[in-house]
Design an enzyme around this catalytic site. Structure first.
Site, short mmCIF file in Angstrom:
data_model
loop_
_atom_site.label_atom_id
_atom_site.label_comp_id
_atom_site.label_asym_id
_atom_site.label_seq_id
_atom_site.Cartn_x
_atom_site.Cartn_y
_atom_site.Cartn_z
CG ASP A 17 -1.11 2.29 7.16
OD1 ASP A 17 -1.65 2.27 6.04
OD2 ASP A 17 -0.90 3.34 7.80
CG ASP A 56 -1.70 1.25 1.39
OD1 ASP A 56 -2.37 1.63 0.42
OD2 ASP A 56 -1.64 1.87 2.47
CG ASP A 76 -4.14 -1.03 3.25
OD1 ASP A 76 -4.38 -0.84 2.05
OD2 ASP A 76 -3.49 -0.25 3.96
#
Length: 762
Positions: free
Chosen positions: A650, A451, A654
């Site tokens: 995080d 990410d 996600d």
């Protein structure tokens, strides 16, 4: 289209929170009369393991009872107080490691039995050797019987009890083999001693004396007791990592009260208390600095050796060390809620988990003891009917050697000992492993999906550049912008205010503040109207921005959010705000690429921003503007291509992708739901932790394979040698006493090899 909108066709996954199609879920489970639907098998298994964690999110994790004990080879076995495992007979160990290791009653008992047995076994051995040398000792057999009996019946009592318990549960174990071997040797010798005159020649030695094996039975028991002492002492050291983590927390905290300051036990600290932390002291709990500045060494939690500067508003973690200045903090998370307590709990759970590679050892062990008994029986028959004289004696001795040398303990300990030490070592380097399966899979990962926000970048916007108009001072433009924005709660506003405070600007009060959603803000500072927002917003208020347009375009090309600030109807500056790439990300990305991983950037942010970050980090492939469901589907497509995928993220968005991945890696600085959905958590929260996790995975799996190889080779070679396959070629027979020593060595060597992981450099 749903013709009955009142009937929902989707359900929320209780683990990660994403919406799941009821008709096509990845899995479903009925719990207490309610059916729950899941986006992936990972979420299903997490829910199955602990439904209350997800159905009662406000519930604090239940502390594991301090008096409960478990088996390292069979973690499902849990009982109150110390004892032995009913399945394998091994000594149980505390479920929760204590800060000060409590006296081990099993070790103390085994040590006492060993020294008493050794004192009695030495004269038995001397008598036996004198008999072999034809040195007649009056009543020698009866003296051996008198000395060996307490060794076998008292010293070996735990082994007979555990061996019998295994038979009763139809789970024969290593102690079953020891009990059978020593029991046969002692029982036969007892009969031979009382019926010496009536024994046939086949049961007499070369001197015509009755062949007894009291010394073998006593020596085997004594050697096994020695092995238990060495093994229990070695196993105690596998808990060093947990104890090192527990030692990070101080025993007291200095609390600021109405009447002054006083030291109180850590257990008395409550959320909201104000605590003073002096130079050189450990920070007692998690909280936030309210007064003072300092540099904090967080290496024992994050693995990073460089102290981190802390000031008012910065968060501090319990267990880290204050190096320089004194500061006052407000306690926020105490007791079982602190990061350190959560780390200890996660490490404990991981140490009791089982890696898939253990299944092979389990399958072998299930058939191992019956197979050894069969081999011992065949050995006895072959030597009795086909061996040289004295045939019956040779058959008995070799069958006992087979029973004694075949130790399934080494096979059973091969994996759990490595997992226990490895996960503890990882925790000290800021790599928290939820289960052993994740360690095994991580070694095989070939694709890392990362990410952007909070993983490759810092996760919070920062003022990257301020370009003033001609004749305008940078400090004045920033002061006016920050003074206006201090009344706003927008993330961009906090970036501007933080930048002004970092350079020590004094902010003026703002009046008539008004926010215009998605466009900008207005207000009066020092009696002057100040406007901050995009170009069209300023244009509507008659402010000309053309002079700064080229600079604004440049900032936009660099993936920054562009805002203008104007005062008194004149544009003062253009500001570029962005979520900066972490300083550690370029080095981590290079290290992962050298490690053979393909990196893919995945983000819900704009394609322009994603392209800028990918370009900065030299990441070839990226996907942008994806929803949480689209992220999970992207990971699923990679898996369908045959890739082994790890996802690092995080945020809440996600969580579905983390759950879908073969290995989910959560940044410890991120959302709780992301951490819950991941198999590995990086306390520091950057990709360098992935590099450390890969090294840990490789080292642990290499250590496990070494242990399994040794255990398999040991038994593959040891049993035939004990059975006497070398005798026709070299005249070599294995004494039961040598077999007992070899069995002891096998278990201790496996544990010692696992303990090498404590020195692993990550």
């Amino acid at each position: 289209m749903n013709p009955f909108p009142i009937l929902k066709t989707t359900a929320k996954d209780p683990v990660c929170g994403m919406e799941v199609d009821r008709e096509r879920p990845a899995g479903k489970l009925e719990h207490q009369g309610t059916t729950y639907y899941f986006c992936s098998r990972h979420c299903l298994e997490r829910f199955r393991a602990d439904p209350r964690r997800y159905l009662e999110p406000g519930r604090k994790p239940e502390a594991m009872p301090a008096g409960d004990y478990t088996c390292p080879m069979h973690p499902e076995v849990i009982q109150r107080g110390p004892g032995s495992c009913p399945d394998c007979g091994m000594a149980l160990e505390p479920l929760v490691a204590q800060r000060e290791p409590a006296p081990n009653p099993e070790l103390a008992e085994m040590r006492r039995r060993f020294w008493v047995s050794l004192a009695l076994t030495v004269p038995v051995m001397i008598l036996a050797m004198s008999e072999m040398a034809a040195v007649r000792v009056p009543h020698g057999i009866w003296i051996q019987l008198a000395l060996a009996t307490p060794v076998v019946l008292w010293g070996g009592q735990p082994f007979f009890a555990r061996g019998w318990a295994g038979l009763m549960r139809r789970r024969p174990n290593m102690f079953t083999l020891i009990a059978m071997g020593t029991g046969v040797a002692y029982g036969y010798s007892l009969v031979a001693a009382f019926a010496a005159e009536r024994l046939p020649d086949a049961l007499r030695d070369h001197h015509g004396q009755a062949a007894v094996y009291f010394e073998a039975a006593a020596a085997i028991i004594t050697l096994v007791l020695l092995g238990q002492v060495l093994e229990l002492k070695a196993r105690e050291r596998t808990g060093d990592a947990i104890r090192a983590l527990l030692d990070l927390a101080p025993k007291t905290a200095r609390r600021i009260e109405a009447g002054g300051e006083r030291d109180v036990p850590l257990e008395e600290v409550r959320a909201g208390d104000r605590l003073r932390v002096r130079p050189g002291e450990k920070i007692p709990v998690d909280g936030v600095v309210v007064e003072g500045t300092s540099a904090v060494n967080e290496s024992m939690v994050t693995g990073e050796p460089i102290p981190v500067e802390k000031g008012p508003g910065d968060r501090v973690t319990g267990g880290t060390v204050n190096t320089t200045g004194s500061f006052i903090m407000k306690a926020e998370r105490v007791g079982a809620d602190t990061l350190l307590a959560q780390i200890v709990r996660l490490v404990g759970e991981a140490q009791r988990s089982r890696a898939p590679i253990q299944r092979l050892a389990d399958q072998v062990a299930a058939w191992f003891v019956p197979a050894v008994v069969l081999v011992a029986a065949v050995t006895f028959l072959v030597w009795t009917f086909l061996g040289p004289e004295p045939r019956l004696t040779h058959g008995l001795v070799n069958a006992i050697a087979v029973l004694i040398i075949a130790c399934p303990c080494a096979l059973g300990l091969a994996t759990p000992m490595s997992v226990m030490v490895g996960t503890g070592r990882g925790a000290l380097a800021g790599v928290l492993v939820r289960n052993a399966e994740a360690l095994e899979i991580l070694e095989k990962v070939d694709t890392l999906v990362a990410d952007k926000t909070g993983t490759l970048t810092e996760g919070r916007p920062r003022l990257m550049e301020l370009v003033p108009a001609a004749g305008v001072r940078v400090e004045e433009a920033l002061r006016l912008a920050a003074s206006l924005e201090q009344a706003s709660e927008h993330p961009l506003a906090s970036a501007i205010v933080s930048a002004a405070r970092q350079v020590g600007l004094a902010l003026a009060p703002v009046s008539e503040f008004r926010a215009w959603a998605g466009r900008g803000v207005t207000g009066r500072v020092d009696g002057i109207e100040v406007v901050l927002g995009n170009a069209s917003f300023l244009g509507e208020r008659g402010v000309e921005t053309e002079a700064l347009a080229k600079q604004a375009e440049r900032l936009g090309d660099e993936a920054m959010t562009v805002v203008y600030v104007a005062a008194g109807g004149r544009a003062l500056a253009v500001l570029g705000i962005a979520d900066p790439v972490r300083a550690s990300s370029p080095r981590a990305v290079d290290a992962l690429r050298r490690d053979g991983l393909e990196l893919i950037l995945l983000t819900g942010d704009s394609r322009r921003t994603a392209a800028a970050v990918a370009r900065r980090l030299k990441i070839q492939r990226f996907e942008a503007e994806l929803s949480p469901v689209e992220k999970a589907n992207f990971v699923k497509r990679l898996q369908q291509e045959g890739r082994v995928v790890a996802v690092a993220g995080d945020g809440i968005n996600d969580a579905p992708a983390l759950a879908q991945a073969d290995v989910g890696i959560a940044m410890g600085t991120g959302a709780d739901v992301a951490i819950e959905s991941a198999a590995i958590t990086l306390v520091k929260g950057d990709l360098n932790g992935v590099v450390r996790a890969r090294r840990l995975s490789r080292a642990v799996m290499r250590n496990i394979r070494q242990n399994l190889l040794f255990a398999f080779l040991y038994n593959t070679l040891g049993v035939p040698v004990a059975a006497g396959v070398l005798y026709p070629f070299f005249g070599i027979l294995l004494s039961p006493m040598v077999a007992a020593a070899a069995m002891t060595f096998s278990s201790v060597s496996v544990i010692s090899n696992a303990l090498r992981l404590r020195r692993l450099r990550l």
